[in-house]
Design a protein around this motif. Structure first.
Motif, mmCIF file in Angstrom:
data_model
loop_
_atom_site.group_PDB
_atom_site.id
_atom_site.type_symbol
_atom_site.label_atom_id
_atom_site.label_comp_id
_atom_site.label_asym_id
_atom_site.label_seq_id
_atom_site.Cartn_x
_atom_site.Cartn_y
_atom_site.Cartn_z
ATOM 1 N N ILE A 121 -3.679 5.322 24.898
ATOM 2 C CA ILE A 121 -4.158 5.797 23.597
ATOM 3 C C ILE A 121 -2.991 6.240 22.720
ATOM 4 O O ILE A 121 -2.918 5.895 21.536
ATOM 5 C CB ILE A 121 -5.159 6.955 23.785
ATOM 6 N N CYS A 122 -2.056 6.993 23.291
ATOM 7 C CA CYS A 122 -0.929 7.507 22.507
ATOM 8 C C CYS A 122 0.017 6.388 22.056
ATOM 9 O O CYS A 122 0.653 6.491 21.007
ATOM 10 C CB CYS A 122 -0.154 8.539 23.321
ATOM 11 N N SER A 123 0.091 5.318 22.843
ATOM 12 C CA SER A 123 0.976 4.212 22.483
ATOM 13 C C SER A 123 0.303 3.214 21.545
ATOM 14 O O SER A 123 0.935 2.282 21.064
ATOM 15 C CB SER A 123 1.469 3.492 23.743
ATOM 16 N N HIS A 124 -1.002 3.402 21.297
ATOM 17 C CA HIS A 124 -1.740 2.534 20.364
ATOM 18 C C HIS A 124 -2.550 3.421 19.401
ATOM 19 O O HIS A 124 -3.777 3.373 19.381
ATOM 20 C CB HIS A 124 -2.673 1.598 21.130
ATOM 21 N N PRO A 125 -1.867 4.268 18.615
ATOM 22 C CA PRO A 125 -2.563 5.279 17.806
ATOM 23 C C PRO A 125 -3.478 4.718 16.718
ATOM 24 O O PRO A 125 -4.388 5.404 16.273
ATOM 25 C CB PRO A 125 -1.415 6.082 17.190
ATOM 26 N N THR A 126 -3.240 3.500 16.277
ATOM 27 C CA THR A 126 -4.074 2.940 15.208
ATOM 28 C C THR A 126 -5.227 2.101 15.749
ATOM 29 O O THR A 126 -6.051 1.612 14.975
ATOM 30 C CB THR A 126 -3.230 2.061 14.264
#
Length: 315
Positions: free
Chosen positions: A247-252
């Protein structure tokens, strides 16, 4: 075998009517009631979420909540639309809201739904009344905050809503047998209260790979298949898992973005599967955003293998 999705069971070839349902390919909906999550809910995120996400939510709710919703919604179509599209297994996760003095129960995945369990069950009942030869499998599990009294109340509600449509526990449930007896609903219930009610089947095993990537999920299931399938009903969940690192590495992105990008790979694997009672076979296959792709017709078409191979299992 191009069947109308809304009534695909009643349009199956007659040769399959006596085939045990646990040996057929059945499309399922993972976290089926997440299309109506309560965006105004300020309760703590549930215990299924990563520990760090729970801690951040406690102190940074306005920032964290939008992420929770983006990654908690697993279906966008309502229950009627899912059934119309061919879903015949629903993964239902039940909760009682903390500090709620009423006996109302809701669904949840990270946060609670705006719609109650009783309302959804009545919607399913109304749909079944219009489709008298379709059969649904409802799996009640992951109970959160339910006392023994609330379990008893929920079972009472299930019996009241579905009445004679409930299929009692039996060794070999087939379409023909259920049609003959007027049953349309099989209830899987993940709690020991199921032992005391003939209308409640024991919990249906759910194969969950706990992977973020389609290739890793497929590899996990191929390894499991080598050891054989469970007896009776079981679910292969092709739902991917979003961990905090992803989730943090794909924030959008959102869960839907992740799922839809992997469906081509997952459906290529699904097309190779074979229903039946033998080692390595499948039964129910459940996924996310099941009405947004060719997932449902792909699963239903697998039943052609039972006809082509002339291996229709009989009790």
């Amino acid at each position: 075998m191009m069947l109308p999705m809304e009534t695909w069971m009643s349009h199956l070839p007659a040769e399959l009517w006596d085939t045990p349902l646990c040996c057929m390919a059945i499309p399922g909906s993972h976290n089926a009631i997440t299309y109506c999550l309560d965006k105004n809910d300020r309760s703590p995120v549930d215990l299924m979420q990563p520990d760090m996400l729970q801690k951040l939510d406690k102190y940074m709710k306005p920032i964290i909540r939008p992420f929770v919703y983006k990654w908690a919604i697993a279906q966008e179509a309502c229950i009627r639309e899912q059934l119309d599209c061919g879903v015949r297994y629903c993964d239902l996760r039940i909760a009682h809201r903390p500090n709620d003095r009423s006996n109302d129960l809701y669904f949840y995945h990270g946060v609670y739904t705006t719609i109650t369990v009783e309302t959804v069950l009545k919607e399913i009942r109304e749909w079944l009344d219009l489709h008298p030869k379709e059969v649904v499998i409802l799996s009640f599990s992951h109970f959160l905050g339910l006392s023994q009294e609330l379990h008893t109340l929920l079972v009472s509600t299930i019996k009241s809503v579905f009445d004679s449509k409930l299929c009692p526990k039996m060794e070999c449930a087939t379409l023909q047998k259920l049609w003959d007896e007027g049953h349309q609903v099989i209830i899987s219930y993940e709690h020991n209260i199921a032992n005391y009610h003939r209308e409640l089947w024991s919990h249906i095993p759910y194969w969950w790979a706990n992977k973020c990537k389609a290739e890793a999920l497929i590899e996990e299931f191929e390894q499991r298949k080598l050891h054989g399938r469970p007896g009776g009903f079981f679910v292969t969940g092709i739902n991917l898992t979003e961990d905090l690192k992803y989730i943090c590495s794909h924030p959008t992105e959102s869960l839907k973005d992740m799922v839809m990008s992997t469906y081509p790979t997952l459906l290529s694997w699904v097309k190779l599967q074979k229903p039946g009672s033998n080692t390595g076979s499948i039964n129910i296959i459940a996924g996310d955003f099941v009405t947004e792709s060719q997932f449902i017709p792909t699963v239903i078409t697998l039943n052609e293998n039972l006809l082509k191979r002339n291996i229709i299992p009989r009790h």
